[in-house]
Design an enzyme around this catalytic site. Structure first.
Site, PDB file in Angstrom:
ATOM      1  CG  HIS A  17      27.504  34.452  22.281  1.00 54.03           C
ATOM      2  ND1 HIS A  17      26.470  35.236  22.733  1.00 54.03           N
ATOM      3  CD2 HIS A  17      28.576  34.792  23.042  1.00 54.03           C
ATOM      4  CE1 HIS A  17      26.906  36.026  23.705  1.00 54.03           C
ATOM      5  NE2 HIS A  17      28.179  35.770  23.911  1.00 54.03           N
ATOM      6  CG  HIS A  19      33.243  36.510  24.640  1.00 56.45           C
ATOM      7  ND1 HIS A  19      32.914  37.842  24.729  1.00 56.45           N
ATOM      8  CD2 HIS A  19      32.117  35.822  24.955  1.00 56.45           C
ATOM      9  CE1 HIS A  19      31.651  37.960  25.105  1.00 56.45           C
ATOM     10  NE2 HIS A  19      31.139  36.743  25.247  1.00 56.45           N
ATOM     11  CE  LYS A 107      25.639  40.264  23.645  1.00 56.62           C
ATOM     12  NZ  LYS A 107      26.792  39.554  24.170  1.00 56.62           N
ATOM     13  CG  HIS A 145      24.162  40.094  28.497  1.00 51.68           C
ATOM     14  ND1 HIS A 145      25.294  39.330  28.672  1.00 51.68           N
ATOM     15  CD2 HIS A 145      23.548  40.114  29.703  1.00 51.68           C
ATOM     16  CE1 HIS A 145      25.348  38.901  29.926  1.00 51.68           C
ATOM     17  NE2 HIS A 145      24.303  39.377  30.578  1.00 51.68           N
ATOM     18  CG  HIS A 183      24.441  34.363  26.938  1.00 49.74           C
ATOM     19  ND1 HIS A 183      23.515  35.208  27.478  1.00 49.74           N
ATOM     20  CD2 HIS A 183      25.514  35.123  26.670  1.00 49.74           C
ATOM     21  CE1 HIS A 183      24.021  36.419  27.535  1.00 49.74           C
ATOM     22  NE2 HIS A 183      25.218  36.403  27.051  1.00 49.74           N
ATOM     23  CG  ASP A 256      28.941  33.526  26.512  1.00 49.20           C
ATOM     24  OD1 ASP A 256      29.672  34.402  26.003  1.00 49.20           O
ATOM     25  OD2 ASP A 256      28.343  33.705  27.594  1.00 49.20           O
TER      26      ASP A 256
HETATM   27  O1  DOR Z   1      30.308  34.797  31.347  1.00 54.76           O
HETATM   28  C1  DOR Z   1      30.410  35.716  30.550  1.00 54.76           C
HETATM   29  N1  DOR Z   1      31.609  36.112  30.064  1.00 54.76           N
HETATM   30  N2  DOR Z   1      29.297  36.350  30.173  1.00 54.76           N
HETATM   31  C2  DOR Z   1      29.353  37.463  29.409  1.00 54.76           C
HETATM   32  O2  DOR Z   1      28.316  38.003  29.127  1.00 54.76           O
HETATM   33  C3  DOR Z   1      30.654  38.026  28.985  1.00 54.76           C
HETATM   34  C4  DOR Z   1      31.704  37.020  28.981  1.00 54.76           C
HETATM   35  C5  DOR Z   1      33.087  37.632  28.905  1.00 54.76           C
HETATM   36  O3  DOR Z   1      33.304  38.482  28.035  1.00 54.76           O
HETATM   37  O4  DOR Z   1      33.952  37.242  29.677  1.00 54.76           O
HETATM   38 ZN    ZN Z   2      29.183  36.353  25.666  1.00 58.67          ZN
END
Ligand code: DOR
Ligand code: ZN
Length: 353
Positions: A17, A19, A107, A145, A183, A256
């Protein structure tokens, strides 16, 4: 795996997971992940979101270009792409995703739940049944999520209420659908994943293993500890730590890691997300060491995820060494900086190879 008191060698891990963002931010952060992980599930919450195979493949190409720019060869890291589920995702979109071989999950962002979730789903069973049916048949996992967005529900209860209102009806309607509860943050979530019948698993972040919600208010408001789902009480952290270190195959690593610039975090309305890609395995090793279970880190980080996703286990190794490692105060990111989680603090483990 081999452990001495000072060295831990495990099969090279994956991040299930992650970003990475896009453009100059992507260029800045991608090497942090590729140094530690062989593969990562890449979240699709860009603006606009990654809703089709064509968008996912174009994004994958930009990730490979960023890796090259960072001086890392294509073979050093494999991005596992995902699609962003919307009310309009069709069965044909799902079939194309499966056939592409590039897309490994879809997702679910409940509309309004988090960063770039405005295009998310408004009514999962009402609007997405055809897509879910196609995913179930194709064996393409739904990555969830798991928070309700009902403003009447207390922020800290959103995950527990999601289980009753969405997860249970979803799995009743699609019992063979592969589901990853992303998460996970609560004892209720842990119990649900442990006991559920069928193909259900969960990712757990390093920050939810190491911190409870007090970290958000330690001597003042601490925006770099703010993420969604938000940190919970100590009893929940302990349940997560127990699940992650239990040796149960249903729980695996998902950082995450979610980069936001320092200015957008230290802000009157700060963004949600902790940057942990830099020191992910150091953080996880610290958490596992805290309960004397470094011997279970390899299963959590390197074996359980591939087994669930039906992918081969990695070939290489990762070596961690005990020693004092100080987390840097900030790192360059695009035309700004990013503050890694627990900046300035020390950890007792360091990735050395
Ligand atoms: O804390 C988070 N940041 N939770 C999420 O679900 C998305 C992520 C983000 O893309 O910044
Ligand atoms: Zn995330």
């Amino acid at each position: 795996m081999s452990t001495t008191t000072d060295t831990l060698t495990i099969i090279r891990p994956d991040d299930w997971h992650l970003h990475l963002r896009d453009g100059a931010v992507l260029d800045s952060v991608v090497a942090d992940t590729a140094r530690q992980f062989a593969r990562a599930i890449i979240m699709p919450n860009l603006q606009p979101p990654v809703t089709t195979v064509a968008l996912a493949i174009a994004y994958r190409d930009r990730i490979y270009a960023a890796l090259k720019l960072a001086g890392m060869g294509e073979g050093s890291f494999e991005p596992l792409m995902t699609l962003y589920l919307t009310d309009n995702t069709s069965a044909a979109d799902i079939l194309a995703a499966k056939q592409s071989g590039a897309v490994h999950g879809v997702k679910l962002y409940p509309a309004g739940a988090t960063t770039n979730s405005a295009a998310g789903v408004t009514d999962l069973l009402g609007r997405c049944s055809l897509a879910l049916e196609a995913m179930q048949s194709a064996g393409l996992p739904l990555l969830v999520h798991g928070e309700v967005t009902d403003p009447a529900i207390d922020l800290f209860d959103r995950e527990a209420v999601f289980i009753d209102r969405v997860m249970i009806p979803l799995r009743r309607a699609f019992p063979e659908l592969k589901v990853v509860f992303e998460h996970l943050t609560t004892r209720e979530g842990v119990n649900y994943v442990r006991e559920a019948e069928g193909p259900v698993a969960a990712t757990i972040t390093a920050h939810h293993l190491l911190y409870n919600r007090n970290a958000l208010f330690q001597g003042g408001i601490r925006p770099h500890w703010y993420c969604l789902p938000v940190l919970k009480r100590e009893q929940h952290r302990l349940a997560l730590l127990d699940a992650a270190t239990s040796g149960t195959g249903r729980f695996f690593l998902g950082t995450d890691s979610a980069p936001h610039s320092k200015g957008l975090k230290e802000n009157a309305c700060g963004c949600a997300g902790c940057y942990t890609a830099l020191h992910a395995m150091e953080l996880y090793a610290t958490a596992f060491d805290s309960v004397g279970h470094l011997d279970r880190l390899e299963a959590f980080a390197s074996l359980n995820g591939p087994a669930f996703y039906g992918l081969p286990v990695n070939q290489g190794k990762l070596v961690l060494q005990r020693g004092s490692y100080q987390i840097p105060a900030e790192l360059p990111m695009a035309d700004s900086t990013v503050v890694p989680l627990a900046a300035g603090e020390s950890l007792a483990w360091k990735v050395v190879a």
